[in-house]
Motif scaffolding. Structure first.
Motif, PDB file in Angstrom:
ATOM      1  N   GLY A 216      41.756  87.636  52.280  1.00  0.00           N
ATOM      2  CA  GLY A 216      42.340  88.022  51.002  1.00  0.00           C
ATOM      3  C   GLY A 216      43.742  87.463  50.860  1.00  0.00           C
ATOM      4  O   GLY A 216      44.502  87.421  51.836  1.00  0.00           O
ATOM      5  N   LEU A 217      44.077  87.031  49.649  1.00  0.00           N
ATOM      6  CA  LEU A 217      45.380  86.430  49.381  1.00  0.00           C
ATOM      7  C   LEU A 217      46.114  87.227  48.310  1.00  0.00           C
ATOM      8  O   LEU A 217      45.523  87.622  47.302  1.00  0.00           O
ATOM      9  CB  LEU A 217      45.213  84.981  48.907  1.00  0.00           C
ATOM     10  CG  LEU A 217      44.431  84.045  49.828  1.00  0.00           C
ATOM     11  CD1 LEU A 217      44.221  82.705  49.141  1.00  0.00           C
ATOM     12  CD2 LEU A 217      45.148  83.868  51.156  1.00  0.00           C
ATOM     13  N   SER A 218      47.385  87.445  48.515  1.00  0.00           N
ATOM     14  CA  SER A 218      48.200  88.131  47.519  1.00  0.00           C
ATOM     15  C   SER A 218      48.594  87.158  46.411  1.00  0.00           C
ATOM     16  O   SER A 218      48.348  85.946  46.497  1.00  0.00           O
ATOM     17  CB  SER A 218      49.469  88.697  48.168  1.00  0.00           C
ATOM     18  OG  SER A 218      50.398  87.643  48.455  1.00  0.00           O
ATOM     19  N   ASP A 219      49.221  87.689  45.361  1.00  0.00           N
ATOM     20  CA  ASP A 219      49.876  86.835  44.382  1.00  0.00           C
ATOM     21  C   ASP A 219      51.116  86.225  45.036  1.00  0.00           C
ATOM     22  O   ASP A 219      51.606  86.723  46.068  1.00  0.00           O
ATOM     23  CB  ASP A 219      50.319  87.661  43.168  1.00  0.00           C
ATOM     24  CG  ASP A 219      49.141  88.214  42.378  1.00  0.00           C
ATOM     25  OD1 ASP A 219      48.063  87.584  42.405  1.00  0.00           O
ATOM     26  OD2 ASP A 219      49.313  89.271  41.739  1.00  0.00           O
ATOM     27  N   LEU A 220      51.651  85.174  44.432  1.00  0.00           N
ATOM     28  CA  LEU A 220      52.929  84.640  44.876  1.00  0.00           C
ATOM     29  C   LEU A 220      54.038  85.613  44.483  1.00  0.00           C
ATOM     30  O   LEU A 220      53.950  86.292  43.454  1.00  0.00           O
ATOM     31  CB  LEU A 220      53.210  83.288  44.223  1.00  0.00           C
ATOM     32  CG  LEU A 220      52.400  82.082  44.703  1.00  0.00           C
ATOM     33  CD1 LEU A 220      52.854  80.832  43.956  1.00  0.00           C
ATOM     34  CD2 LEU A 220      52.549  81.874  46.191  1.00  0.00           C
ATOM     35  N   TYR A 221      55.087  85.680  45.299  1.00  0.00           N
ATOM     36  CA  TYR A 221      56.229  86.523  44.946  1.00  0.00           C
ATOM     37  C   TYR A 221      57.516  85.893  45.441  1.00  0.00           C
ATOM     38  O   TYR A 221      57.502  84.963  46.264  1.00  0.00           O
ATOM     39  CB  TYR A 221      56.048  87.943  45.487  1.00  0.00           C
ATOM     40  CG  TYR A 221      55.924  88.074  46.995  1.00  0.00           C
ATOM     41  CD1 TYR A 221      56.998  88.509  47.773  1.00  0.00           C
ATOM     42  CD2 TYR A 221      54.717  87.801  47.648  1.00  0.00           C
ATOM     43  CE1 TYR A 221      56.874  88.664  49.149  1.00  0.00           C
ATOM     44  CE2 TYR A 221      54.587  87.954  49.016  1.00  0.00           C
ATOM     45  CZ  TYR A 221      55.669  88.383  49.764  1.00  0.00           C
ATOM     46  OH  TYR A 221      55.553  88.525  51.126  1.00  0.00           O
ATOM     47  N   ARG A 222      58.650  86.404  44.927  1.00  0.00           N
ATOM     48  CA  ARG A 222      59.940  85.767  45.201  1.00  0.00           C
ATOM     49  C   ARG A 222      60.842  86.562  46.145  1.00  0.00           C
ATOM     50  O   ARG A 222      61.724  85.982  46.774  1.00  0.00           O
ATOM     51  CB  ARG A 222      60.689  85.550  43.874  1.00  0.00           C
ATOM     52  CG  ARG A 222      59.985  84.634  42.875  1.00  0.00           C
ATOM     53  CD  ARG A 222      59.978  83.194  43.343  1.00  0.00           C
ATOM     54  NE  ARG A 222      61.293  82.630  43.549  1.00  0.00           N
ATOM     55  CZ  ARG A 222      61.986  81.958  42.629  1.00  0.00           C
ATOM     56  NH1 ARG A 222      61.458  81.767  41.427  1.00  0.00           N
ATOM     57  NH2 ARG A 222      63.172  81.463  42.894  1.00  0.00           N
ATOM     58  N   ASP A 223      60.657  87.872  46.229  1.00  0.00           N
ATOM     59  CA  ASP A 223      61.567  88.724  46.996  1.00  0.00           C
ATOM     60  C   ASP A 223      60.894  89.182  48.284  1.00  0.00           C
ATOM     61  O   ASP A 223      59.910  89.927  48.251  1.00  0.00           O
ATOM     62  CB  ASP A 223      61.973  89.931  46.147  1.00  0.00           C
ATOM     63  CG  ASP A 223      63.029  90.795  46.825  1.00  0.00           C
ATOM     64  OD1 ASP A 223      63.448  90.462  47.952  1.00  0.00           O
ATOM     65  OD2 ASP A 223      63.439  91.804  46.221  1.00  0.00           O
ATOM     66  N   VAL A 224      61.427  88.777  49.412  1.00  0.00           N
ATOM     67  CA  VAL A 224      60.803  89.110  50.699  1.00  0.00           C
ATOM     68  C   VAL A 224      60.751  90.617  50.935  1.00  0.00           C
ATOM     69  O   VAL A 224      59.859  91.113  51.642  1.00  0.00           O
ATOM     70  CB  VAL A 224      61.554  88.403  51.852  1.00  0.00           C
ATOM     71  CG1 VAL A 224      62.951  88.975  52.041  1.00  0.00           C
ATOM     72  CG2 VAL A 224      60.761  88.465  53.143  1.00  0.00           C
ATOM     73  N   VAL A 225      61.666  91.370  50.333  1.00  0.00           N
ATOM     74  CA  VAL A 225      61.669  92.822  50.496  1.00  0.00           C
ATOM     75  C   VAL A 225      60.416  93.439  49.872  1.00  0.00           C
ATOM     76  O   VAL A 225      59.989  94.526  50.254  1.00  0.00           O
ATOM     77  CB  VAL A 225      62.945  93.437  49.868  1.00  0.00           C
ATOM     78  CG1 VAL A 225      62.930  94.955  49.945  1.00  0.00           C
ATOM     79  CG2 VAL A 225      64.190  92.908  50.589  1.00  0.00           C
ATOM     80  N   SER A 226      59.789  92.731  48.936  1.00  0.00           N
ATOM     81  CA  SER A 226      58.573  93.221  48.270  1.00  0.00           C
ATOM     82  C   SER A 226      57.314  92.964  49.084  1.00  0.00           C
ATOM     83  O   SER A 226      56.201  93.259  48.615  1.00  0.00           O
ATOM     84  CB  SER A 226      58.417  92.555  46.896  1.00  0.00           C
ATOM     85  OG  SER A 226      59.531  92.808  46.075  1.00  0.00           O
ATOM     86  N   THR A 227      57.450  92.443  50.283  1.00  0.00           N
ATOM     87  CA  THR A 227      56.290  92.074  51.098  1.00  0.00           C
ATOM     88  C   THR A 227      55.283  93.208  51.292  1.00  0.00           C
ATOM     89  O   THR A 227      54.068  92.960  51.235  1.00  0.00           O
ATOM     90  CB  THR A 227      56.751  91.520  52.460  1.00  0.00           C
ATOM     91  OG1 THR A 227      57.491  90.309  52.237  1.00  0.00           O
ATOM     92  CG2 THR A 227      55.575  91.220  53.368  1.00  0.00           C
ATOM     93  N   PRO A 228      55.700  94.484  51.508  1.00  0.00           N
ATOM     94  CA  PRO A 228      54.690  95.545  51.684  1.00  0.00           C
ATOM     95  C   PRO A 228      53.742  95.673  50.500  1.00  0.00           C
ATOM     96  O   PRO A 228      52.539  95.899  50.692  1.00  0.00           O
ATOM     97  CB  PRO A 228      55.554  96.810  51.854  1.00  0.00           C
ATOM     98  CG  PRO A 228      56.838  96.312  52.414  1.00  0.00           C
ATOM     99  CD  PRO A 228      57.069  94.985  51.753  1.00  0.00           C
ATOM    100  N   PHE A 229      54.252  95.540  49.280  1.00  0.00           N
ATOM    101  CA  PHE A 229      53.405  95.634  48.089  1.00  0.00           C
ATOM    102  C   PHE A 229      52.370  94.514  48.080  1.00  0.00           C
ATOM    103  O   PHE A 229      51.183  94.741  47.821  1.00  0.00           O
ATOM    104  CB  PHE A 229      54.276  95.558  46.828  1.00  0.00           C
ATOM    105  CG  PHE A 229      53.498  95.482  45.542  1.00  0.00           C
ATOM    106  CD1 PHE A 229      52.991  96.619  44.949  1.00  0.00           C
ATOM    107  CD2 PHE A 229      53.266  94.257  44.930  1.00  0.00           C
ATOM    108  CE1 PHE A 229      52.263  96.554  43.772  1.00  0.00           C
ATOM    109  CE2 PHE A 229      52.545  94.178  43.752  1.00  0.00           C
ATOM    110  CZ  PHE A 229      52.046  95.331  43.173  1.00  0.00           C
TER     111      PHE A 229
END
Length: 244
Positions: free
Chosen positions: A109-122
């Motif tokens: 499974g792959l997450s969406d792309l994101y910009r803030d490393v702090v958001s990694t748990p989500f």
């Protein structure tokens, strides 16, 4: 190594939230943190008795995609990927990952792309949900992005909360009755049309019918059930109902 795995588990669980601390530890462990991030979750296919153990799967994924930072968390192998270019994080079409998943009976499974490393748990949860959710259809792909399985995931959540009956769209009843009375396939046509993003050409190809035949069916659907294909909220509710 153990220290990198500890860092990854802390980042994935949300127990490490200080951006400066994250950057310092990543630097210590030679983990590159760039502009874009993506989380990948992998687990053996449960129904396959020959599937890989989690520790072995982790080692093999490190070899197959060495640019990721891999660790095991709650029995699932998780990889963190980061790059300054979005194109480099298009793992859904990465031939190495697709081949690895197919050859080794692994669900990924792959997450969406994101910009803030702090958001990694989500986004870690996104990857887990993508890994555990079947998008429907005749064949379930080994590699699934969260955006691809989002609708199926929402349907699963609704089912677990016994929402099938309360959310049932009354306009589908008219189509079901018409199909039963005339031996038609308007429900199938509607579901295919919505799944294809209301693209007539793609829907006609999927159903193996002429485009004019599809347009005739859509007009019948509109007339029988009084469906407004320009109403986005109604389209979403219909699609969710059809997949339940």
């Amino acid at each position: 190594d153990a220290a990198t795995a500890f860092f990854m588990r802390a980042l994935l669980s949300g127990s490490l939230t200080d951006r400066q601390a994250i950057n310092q530890r990543a630097h210590t462990f030679h983990i590159g943190l760039h502009a874009y991030f993506l989380v990948c979750a992998a687990k053996p296919v449960a129904s396959d008795p020959q599937s890989l153990s989690a520790p072995y799967l982790e080692r093999q994924l490190r070899k197959a995609l060495p640019e990721g930072t891999w660790a095991r968390a709650d029995g699932v192998v998780v990889g963190l990927f980061s790059s300054d270019k979005k194109a480099r994080l298009d793992l859904a079409h990465d031939k190495r990952l697709l081949k690895f998943a197919a050859d080794n009976s692994v669900e990924i499974g792959l997450s969406d792309l994101y910009r803030d490393v702090v958001s990694t748990p989500f986004f870690h949860l996104q990857a887990i949900h993508a890994c555990n959710t079947s998008p429907g259809g005749k064949e379930t792909p080994n590699v699934k992005s969260f955006s691809e399985v989002f609708t199926a995931y929402v349907v699963d959540v609704l089912r677990k909360n016994d929402a099938d009956t309360t959310l049932m769209h009354p306009k589908l009843t008219a189509l079901q009755e018409y199909d039963q009375e005339h031996g038609a396939s308007l429900i199938e046509t509607l579901e295919a049309y919505l799944r294809m993003g209301k693209n007539a050409a793609h829907t006609a190809h999927l159903l193996n019918v002429h485009r004019n035949s599809l347009l005739y069916r859509l007009n019948r659907i509109r007339d029988i059930a009084d469906i407004d294909f320009d109403d986005g909220e109604e389209m979403l509710r219909l699609l969710l109902n059809l997949q339940m």
